[in-house]
Design a protein around this motif. Structure first.
Motif, PDB file in Angstrom:
ATOM      1  N   ILE A  51       0.876  -1.176   0.000  1.00  0.00           N
ATOM      2  CA  ILE A  51       0.000   0.000   0.000  1.00  0.00           C
ATOM      3  C   ILE A  51       0.908   1.219   0.000  1.00  0.00           C
ATOM      4  O   ILE A  51       1.530   1.561   1.022  1.00  0.00           O
ATOM      5  N   GLN A  52       0.980   1.870  -1.136  1.00  0.00           N
ATOM      6  CA  GLN A  52       1.954   2.954  -1.296  1.00  0.00           C
ATOM      7  C   GLN A  52       1.563   3.821  -2.486  1.00  0.00           C
ATOM      8  O   GLN A  52       1.075   3.319  -3.504  1.00  0.00           O
ATOM      9  N   SER A  53       1.760   5.114  -2.351  1.00  0.00           N
ATOM     10  CA  SER A  53       1.521   6.030  -3.470  1.00  0.00           C
ATOM     11  C   SER A  53       2.797   6.136  -4.301  1.00  0.00           C
ATOM     12  O   SER A  53       3.868   6.452  -3.768  1.00  0.00           O
ATOM     13  N   VAL A  54       2.676   5.872  -5.586  1.00  0.00           N
ATOM     14  CA  VAL A  54       3.805   5.939  -6.507  1.00  0.00           C
ATOM     15  C   VAL A  54       3.495   6.974  -7.583  1.00  0.00           C
ATOM     16  O   VAL A  54       2.423   6.927  -8.200  1.00  0.00           O
ATOM     17  N   GLY A  55       4.382   7.913  -7.780  1.00  0.00           N
ATOM     18  CA  GLY A  55       4.192   8.933  -8.795  1.00  0.00           C
ATOM     19  C   GLY A  55       4.201   8.354 -10.200  1.00  0.00           C
ATOM     20  O   GLY A  55       4.711   7.254 -10.438  1.00  0.00           O
ATOM     21  N   LYS A  56       3.660   9.110 -11.144  1.00  0.00           N
ATOM     22  CA  LYS A  56       3.586   8.652 -12.529  1.00  0.00           C
ATOM     23  C   LYS A  56       4.785   9.124 -13.349  1.00  0.00           C
ATOM     24  O   LYS A  56       4.896   8.789 -14.533  1.00  0.00           O
ATOM     25  N   ASP A  57       5.686   9.886 -12.719  1.00  0.00           N
ATOM     26  CA  ASP A  57       6.879  10.331 -13.430  1.00  0.00           C
ATOM     27  C   ASP A  57       7.841   9.157 -13.622  1.00  0.00           C
ATOM     28  O   ASP A  57       7.784   8.160 -12.884  1.00  0.00           O
ATOM     29  N   HIS A  59      -2.287   4.093  -9.229  1.00  0.00           N
ATOM     30  CA  HIS A  59      -1.920   5.427  -8.735  1.00  0.00           C
ATOM     31  C   HIS A  59      -3.091   6.100  -8.013  1.00  0.00           C
ATOM     32  O   HIS A  59      -4.238   5.631  -8.077  1.00  0.00           O
ATOM     33  N   GLU A  60      -2.791   7.207  -7.357  1.00  0.00           N
ATOM     34  CA  GLU A  60      -3.792   7.942  -6.586  1.00  0.00           C
ATOM     35  C   GLU A  60      -4.948   8.426  -7.447  1.00  0.00           C
ATOM     36  O   GLU A  60      -6.078   8.525  -6.973  1.00  0.00           O
ATOM     37  N   ASP A  61      -4.667   8.756  -8.722  1.00  0.00           N
ATOM     38  CA  ASP A  61      -5.730   9.250  -9.596  1.00  0.00           C
ATOM     39  C   ASP A  61      -6.533   8.124 -10.236  1.00  0.00           C
ATOM     40  O   ASP A  61      -7.406   8.365 -11.072  1.00  0.00           O
ATOM     41  N   GLY A  62      -6.236   6.874  -9.863  1.00  0.00           N
ATOM     42  CA  GLY A  62      -6.982   5.742 -10.387  1.00  0.00           C
ATOM     43  C   GLY A  62      -6.396   5.133 -11.647  1.00  0.00           C
ATOM     44  O   GLY A  62      -6.885   4.098 -12.116  1.00  0.00           O
ATOM     45  N   SER A  63      -5.376   5.745 -12.211  1.00  0.00           N
ATOM     46  CA  SER A  63      -4.739   5.175 -13.397  1.00  0.00           C
ATOM     47  C   SER A  63      -3.878   3.987 -12.987  1.00  0.00           C
ATOM     48  O   SER A  63      -3.467   3.855 -11.824  1.00  0.00           O
ATOM     49  N   VAL A  64      -3.622   3.119 -13.956  1.00  0.00           N
ATOM     50  CA  VAL A  64      -2.878   1.888 -13.694  1.00  0.00           C
ATOM     51  C   VAL A  64      -1.677   1.819 -14.628  1.00  0.00           C
ATOM     52  O   VAL A  64      -1.792   2.087 -15.827  1.00  0.00           O
ATOM     53  N   THR A  65      -0.543   1.464 -14.069  1.00  0.00           N
ATOM     54  CA  THR A  65       0.675   1.307 -14.862  1.00  0.00           C
ATOM     55  C   THR A  65       1.195  -0.110 -14.714  1.00  0.00           C
ATOM     56  O   THR A  65       1.330  -0.614 -13.602  1.00  0.00           O
ATOM     57  N   TYR A  66       1.441  -0.751 -15.840  1.00  0.00           N
ATOM     58  CA  TYR A  66       2.088  -2.066 -15.845  1.00  0.00           C
ATOM     59  C   TYR A  66       3.586  -1.858 -16.016  1.00  0.00           C
ATOM     60  O   TYR A  66       4.026  -1.142 -16.914  1.00  0.00           O
ATOM     61  N   ILE A  67       4.354  -2.471 -15.168  1.00  0.00           N
ATOM     62  CA  ILE A  67       5.806  -2.344 -15.232  1.00  0.00           C
ATOM     63  C   ILE A  67       6.402  -3.680 -15.675  1.00  0.00           C
ATOM     64  O   ILE A  67       6.187  -4.708 -15.036  1.00  0.00           O
ATOM     65  N   SER A  68       7.107  -3.649 -16.778  1.00  0.00           N
ATOM     66  CA  SER A  68       7.742  -4.859 -17.286  1.00  0.00           C
ATOM     67  C   SER A  68       8.864  -4.465 -18.228  1.00  0.00           C
ATOM     68  O   SER A  68       9.047  -3.292 -18.532  1.00  0.00           O
TER      69      SER A  68
END
Length: 242
Positions: free
Chosen positions: A62-68, A137-146
């Motif tokens: 449970i952590q806030s991660v920036g989109k930068d 992310h906090e704004d509800g967007s989702v990022t896949y990291i691979s």
């Protein structure tokens, strides 16, 4: 490890994954988790839902991660392929809204369901698929990291190519140095020969001048010895030239 967003380059691949509709199962799974905890006074719904997610996915933070890019890179370095990172405000929404929970769990499931297909697809190109995880992310967007890397076979092939290239360049440098050394030796020999020729010419000239400057007496008694001395000077000069 590269960053691939929900709408990024792999979005087309994900639509072919076996997507599971989690609306019913999410509700049921979460309700089972609540029953296990008994909804004790010291256990909040958010805590109970967090435990449910960890039982389902494993490594959930449970952590806030920036989109930068820097924040995503930092998050990606700590991922091992099965990581889920959810912002606290989104987790609270998921815990209190089954539809929200179903939506985000579906996004998370899409990432993991696509892993086998993507692994095979990258392997066909001589690459190794490296899944990282999912960030909500906090704004509800989702990022896949691979990301991906070269296969061991490809790494070995590239190393062999680079080794052959280095050996060829080393041989060319050695050949160039040897040619330069041979050229330098040839120039040295030419200079030495020229110097010897010049020295012999100067020596002959000095002997000739010396012989021409000898003062002779014309008495019959000394004429023979004078001629002999003159002939010796000439012979000495000729010997030097040889």
């Amino acid at each position: 490890m590269s960053i691939l967003g929900v709408n990024g380059a792999l979005a087309g691949a994900y639509q072919y994954a076996n997507r599971k509709q989690k609306t019913g199962t999410n509700k049921t799974g979460f309700m089972e988790q609540l029953q296990k905890t008994g909804e004790a006074a010291d256990t909040s719904k958010v805590d109970a839902y967090t435990e449910y997610l960890r039982s389902k996915y494993g490594n959930v933070r449970i952590q806030s991660v920036g989109k930068d890019q820097r924040s995503l890179d930092r998050a990606g370095k700590s991922m091992n392929g099965n990581d889920v990172v959810i912002a606290p405000n989104i987790l609270e929404q998921m815990a209190n809204d089954p539809e929200k929970a179903a939506y985000y769990e579906g996004k998370i499931d899409d990432f993991f369901n696509a892993t086998p297909m993507l692994t095979a697809s990258f392997a066909a190109k001589g690459l190794v698929y490296e899944p990282g995880g999912v960030v909500v992310h906090e704004d509800g967007s989702v990022t896949y990291i691979s990301g991906c890397s070269d296969s061991p076979e490809r790494v070995r092939e590239v190393n062999e190519i680079n080794k052959a290239k280095r050996e060829k360049e080393a041989a060319q440098r050695k050949e160039s140095i040897e040619r330069s050394q041979e050229g330098a030796e040839e120039r040295r020999q030419r200079i030495e020969i020229a110097y010897k020729k010049q020295a012999m010419a100067e020596a002959f000239a000095n002997r000739t001048v010396g012989a021409g400057m000898i003062t002779y007496t014309s008495t019959p008694e000394t004429m023979g010895s004078v001629i002999a001395a003159y002939e010796k000077n000439i012979m000495d000069a000729v010997g030097i030239l040889k």
